[in-house]
Design an enzyme around this catalytic site. Structure first.
Site, PDB file in Angstrom:
ATOM      1  N   GLY A  11       0.817  -1.211   0.000  1.00 61.99           N
ATOM      2  CA  GLY A  11       0.000   0.000   0.000  1.00 61.99           C
ATOM      3  C   GLY A  11       0.855   1.267   0.000  1.00 61.99           C
ATOM      4  O   GLY A  11       2.092   1.218  -0.077  1.00 61.99           O
ATOM      5  N   LEU A  13       1.434   3.677   2.361  1.00 65.25           N
ATOM      6  CA  LEU A  13       2.326   3.918   3.496  1.00 65.25           C
ATOM      7  C   LEU A  13       3.405   2.844   3.581  1.00 65.25           C
ATOM      8  O   LEU A  13       4.571   3.138   3.857  1.00 65.25           O
ATOM      9  CB  LEU A  13       1.506   3.966   4.790  1.00 65.25           C
ATOM     10  CG  LEU A  13       2.289   4.197   6.065  1.00 65.25           C
ATOM     11  CD1 LEU A  13       3.072   5.511   6.006  1.00 65.25           C
ATOM     12  CD2 LEU A  13       1.364   4.197   7.280  1.00 65.25           C
ATOM     13  N   ILE A  50      -4.289 -10.677   7.782  1.00 66.46           N
ATOM     14  CA  ILE A  50      -4.199 -10.307   9.204  1.00 66.46           C
ATOM     15  C   ILE A  50      -5.483 -10.613   9.967  1.00 66.46           C
ATOM     16  O   ILE A  50      -5.489 -10.643  11.191  1.00 66.46           O
ATOM     17  CB  ILE A  50      -3.787  -8.825   9.406  1.00 66.46           C
ATOM     18  CG1 ILE A  50      -4.868  -7.858   8.909  1.00 66.46           C
ATOM     19  CG2 ILE A  50      -2.434  -8.522   8.799  1.00 66.46           C
ATOM     20  CD1 ILE A  50      -4.753  -6.467   9.519  1.00 66.46           C
ATOM     21  N   TYR A 139     -16.315   2.891   7.805  1.00 67.33           N
ATOM     22  CA  TYR A 139     -14.839   2.901   7.873  1.00 67.33           C
ATOM     23  C   TYR A 139     -14.385   3.459   9.222  1.00 67.33           C
ATOM     24  O   TYR A 139     -13.564   2.841   9.910  1.00 67.33           O
ATOM     25  CB  TYR A 139     -14.299   3.744   6.718  1.00 67.33           C
ATOM     26  CG  TYR A 139     -12.811   4.007   6.763  1.00 67.33           C
ATOM     27  CD1 TYR A 139     -11.890   2.992   6.521  1.00 67.33           C
ATOM     28  CD2 TYR A 139     -12.313   5.288   7.030  1.00 67.33           C
ATOM     29  CE1 TYR A 139     -10.517   3.241   6.552  1.00 67.33           C
ATOM     30  CE2 TYR A 139     -10.952   5.546   7.055  1.00 67.33           C
ATOM     31  CZ  TYR A 139     -10.051   4.519   6.822  1.00 67.33           C
ATOM     32  OH  TYR A 139      -8.703   4.783   6.841  1.00 67.33           O
TER      33      TYR A 139
HETATM   34  N1  NAP Z   1      -5.494   6.466   2.515  1.00 62.73           N
HETATM   35  C1  NAP Z   1      -5.881   7.444   3.335  1.00 62.73           C
HETATM   36  O1  NAP Z   1      -6.298   8.540   2.914  1.00 62.73           O
HETATM   37  C2  NAP Z   1      -5.808   7.231   4.833  1.00 62.73           C
HETATM   38  C3  NAP Z   1      -6.274   8.260   5.681  1.00 62.73           C
HETATM   39  C4  NAP Z   1      -6.213   8.061   7.063  1.00 62.73           C
HETATM   40  C5  NAP Z   1      -5.705   6.884   7.575  1.00 62.73           C
HETATM   41  N2  NAP Z   1      -5.288   5.904   6.719  1.00 62.73           N
HETATM   42  C6  NAP Z   1      -4.776   4.648   7.318  1.00 62.73           C
HETATM   43  O2  NAP Z   1      -3.395   4.538   6.997  1.00 62.73           O
HETATM   44  C7  NAP Z   1      -3.048   3.148   6.843  1.00 62.73           C
HETATM   45  C8  NAP Z   1      -2.334   2.956   5.520  1.00 62.73           C
HETATM   46  O3  NAP Z   1      -3.177   3.419   4.474  1.00 62.73           O
HETATM   47  P1  NAP Z   1      -2.748   3.266   2.947  1.00 62.73           P
HETATM   48  O4  NAP Z   1      -3.368   4.401   2.216  1.00 62.73           O
HETATM   49  O5  NAP Z   1      -1.300   2.984   2.842  1.00 62.73           O
HETATM   50  O6  NAP Z   1      -3.590   1.948   2.578  1.00 62.73           O
HETATM   51  P2  NAP Z   1      -3.585   1.098   1.223  1.00 62.73           P
HETATM   52  O7  NAP Z   1      -2.731   1.776   0.199  1.00 62.73           O
HETATM   53  O8  NAP Z   1      -5.015   0.796   0.913  1.00 62.73           O
HETATM   54  O9  NAP Z   1      -2.829  -0.226   1.675  1.00 62.73           O
HETATM   55  C9  NAP Z   1      -3.400  -1.138   2.584  1.00 62.73           C
HETATM   56  C10 NAP Z   1      -2.858  -2.506   2.272  1.00 62.73           C
HETATM   57  O10 NAP Z   1      -3.416  -3.442   3.197  1.00 62.73           O
HETATM   58  C11 NAP Z   1      -3.734  -4.619   2.477  1.00 62.73           C
HETATM   59  N3  NAP Z   1      -4.752  -5.430   3.148  1.00 62.73           N
HETATM   60  C12 NAP Z   1      -6.102  -5.291   3.104  1.00 62.73           C
HETATM   61  N4  NAP Z   1      -6.693  -6.269   3.804  1.00 62.73           N
HETATM   62  C13 NAP Z   1      -5.700  -7.055   4.297  1.00 62.73           C
HETATM   63  C14 NAP Z   1      -5.684  -8.248   5.069  1.00 62.73           C
HETATM   64  N5  NAP Z   1      -6.813  -8.833   5.497  1.00 62.73           N
HETATM   65  N6  NAP Z   1      -4.480  -8.782   5.393  1.00 62.73           N
HETATM   66  C15 NAP Z   1      -3.336  -8.223   4.958  1.00 62.73           C
HETATM   67  N7  NAP Z   1      -3.278  -7.105   4.207  1.00 62.73           N
HETATM   68  C16 NAP Z   1      -4.458  -6.528   3.876  1.00 62.73           C
HETATM   69  C17 NAP Z   1      -4.229  -4.100   1.149  1.00 62.73           C
HETATM   70  O11 NAP Z   1      -4.235  -5.138   0.187  1.00 62.73           O
HETATM   71  P3  NAP Z   1      -5.333  -5.074  -1.013  1.00 62.73           P
HETATM   72  O12 NAP Z   1      -5.022  -3.835  -1.792  1.00 62.73           O
HETATM   73  O13 NAP Z   1      -5.063  -6.353  -1.731  1.00 62.73           O
HETATM   74  O14 NAP Z   1      -6.670  -5.013  -0.336  1.00 62.73           O
HETATM   75  C18 NAP Z   1      -3.230  -2.993   0.860  1.00 62.73           C
HETATM   76  O15 NAP Z   1      -2.074  -3.476   0.190  1.00 62.73           O
HETATM   77  C19 NAP Z   1      -4.369   2.380   6.991  1.00 62.73           C
HETATM   78  O16 NAP Z   1      -4.477   1.932   8.316  1.00 62.73           O
HETATM   79  C20 NAP Z   1      -5.442   3.424   6.738  1.00 62.73           C
HETATM   80  O17 NAP Z   1      -6.650   3.095   7.395  1.00 62.73           O
HETATM   81  C21 NAP Z   1      -5.317   6.056   5.364  1.00 62.73           C
END
Ligand code: NAP
Length: 302
Positions: A11, A13, A50, A139
């Site tokens: 992802g 981050l 996870i 969410y």
């Molecule tokens: N993006 C935002 O604007 C934002 C804002 C506030 C907070 N956050 C938080 O910051 C963190 C990182 O966000 P990000 O934008 O880097 O997220 P991201 O790009 O969506 O990456 C999340 C990763 O987790 C994987 N994942 C999903 N379900 C899973 C499972 N059951 N087991 C293992 N891996 C799994 C996803 O795989 P798949 O793609 O295959 O599902 C994806 O590769 C998250 O906790 C998010 O809630 C994000």
């Protein structure tokens, strides 16, 4: 030698954490030297789900113990969570708890990432870490539940709330706005929801600095300054030099066009108060972070 586990490594981050570990340099500073030579395991859904408690425990038995777990895995599609809250809960809450339990069992620390969407957004003042969480979306509810479960499962836990995240690798608002502006010659964006656009590279740096301490607890960590999604979108297309029509929409108008979309907080700006009180807030203004991102995107983007 320090051992670290990063989940969600495919992802946004996760990719920036990898960049930090591999180069020992973030855009806003050098990565703390305690991570030099660390063994870092990067995993994602394809190697460990996870939400599967047995699989998580088995992973730690086989590959652990880890000094530090950084849980970036989550279901982050805010509208998608609205359609299937049970699945989101399984990953964002139960999955997070599984990681925290495993981290605690092997005597390690955990960093768990959460969101500004735990707040309702009804008070137009920046939120502090201890303000009441009253999420208004599926969410937000699942992420809040994750926070509660992680804190209960592991004393050595850092909950780090961020917002409006964008990184070089993966899908995000910045890339979407550039695509829509180029393809349609027009962007239509909500102008009455306020928050903090945040660079994943800056966040990764702060995570590593916080995790080097023992000041456990909840942190807000966003780039500094507050704007609307519309302001953010205009800054993106202007920086990209794309001429297009820019339409600001109220949340109500947006909901009429996309009735299935989740409700989002009107004002969810976060104040990095705990950071400021502990290691200091080195996060840049969001405009500076975006400027660097736009410069480096052609080289580092996927
Ligand atoms: N993006 C935002 O604007 C934002 C804002 C506030 C907070 N956050 C938080 O910051 C963190 C990182 O966000 P990000 O934008 O880097 O997220 P991201 O790009 O969506 O990456 C999340 C990763 O987790 C994987 N994942 C999903 N379900 C899973 C499972 N059951 N087991 C293992 N891996 C799994 C996803 O795989 P798949 O793609 O295959 O599902 C994806 O590769 C998250 O906790 C998010 O809630 C994000």
């Amino acid at each position: 030698m320090m051992k670290v586990l990063v989940t969600g490594s495919h992802g946004q981050l996760g990719n920036e954490l990898r960049r930090c570990f591999e180069t020992m340099q973030a855009e806003i500073g050098a990565v703390p030297r305690i991570y030099e030579g660390a063994q870092v395991d990067y995993i994602d859904y394809d190697s460990l789900d996870i939400s599967d408690a047995h699989a998580v425990a088995a992973w730690y038995r086989e590959h652990g113990p880890y000094d530090l777990t950084i849980n970036c895995a989550a279901i982050t599609n805010v509208d998608g969570c609205e359609q299937n809250e049970a699945v989101a809960l399984h990953v964002n809450a139960i999955g997070a708890e599984n990681m925290a339990r495993a981290a605690a069992k092997c005597g390690g620390k955990i960093v768990h990432i959460s969101t500004d969407y735990v707040f309702p957004g009804t008070d137009p003042n920046p939120r502090l870490e201890d303000d009441p969480a009253v999420p208004i979306s599926a969410y937000g509810r699942t992420k809040w539940e994750g926070e509660v479960l992680v804190s209960a499962a592991c004393e050595a836990s850092f909950i780090i709330r961020t917002a409006w995240l964008y990184g070089y690798v993966g899908k995000n608002f910045v890339k979407t706005m550039m695509r829509l502006a180029r393809d349609n010659g027009k962007i239509s964006v909500v102008n009455d929801q306020m928050g903090n656009p945040t660079s994943a590279n800056d966040l990764a740096y702060e995570i590593l600095k916080i995790a080097a301490t023992e000041n456990y607890g909840t942190y807000h960590c966003t780039n500094n300054g507050t704007c609307s999604w519309f302001d953010f979108a205009c800054a993106i297309v202007d920086a990209a030099g794309i001429e297009c029509e820019k339409e600001g929409l109220s949340s109500m108008e947006y909901k009429e066009r996309f009735p299935q979309s989740a409700d989002r907080p009107a004002y969810s700006s976060l104040e990095n108060a705990h950071l400021t009180a502990t290691i200091g807030d080195e996060m840049r203004p969001w405009q500076d972070a975006l400027a660097t991102f736009m410069q480096r995107l052609p080289e580092l983007g996927d």
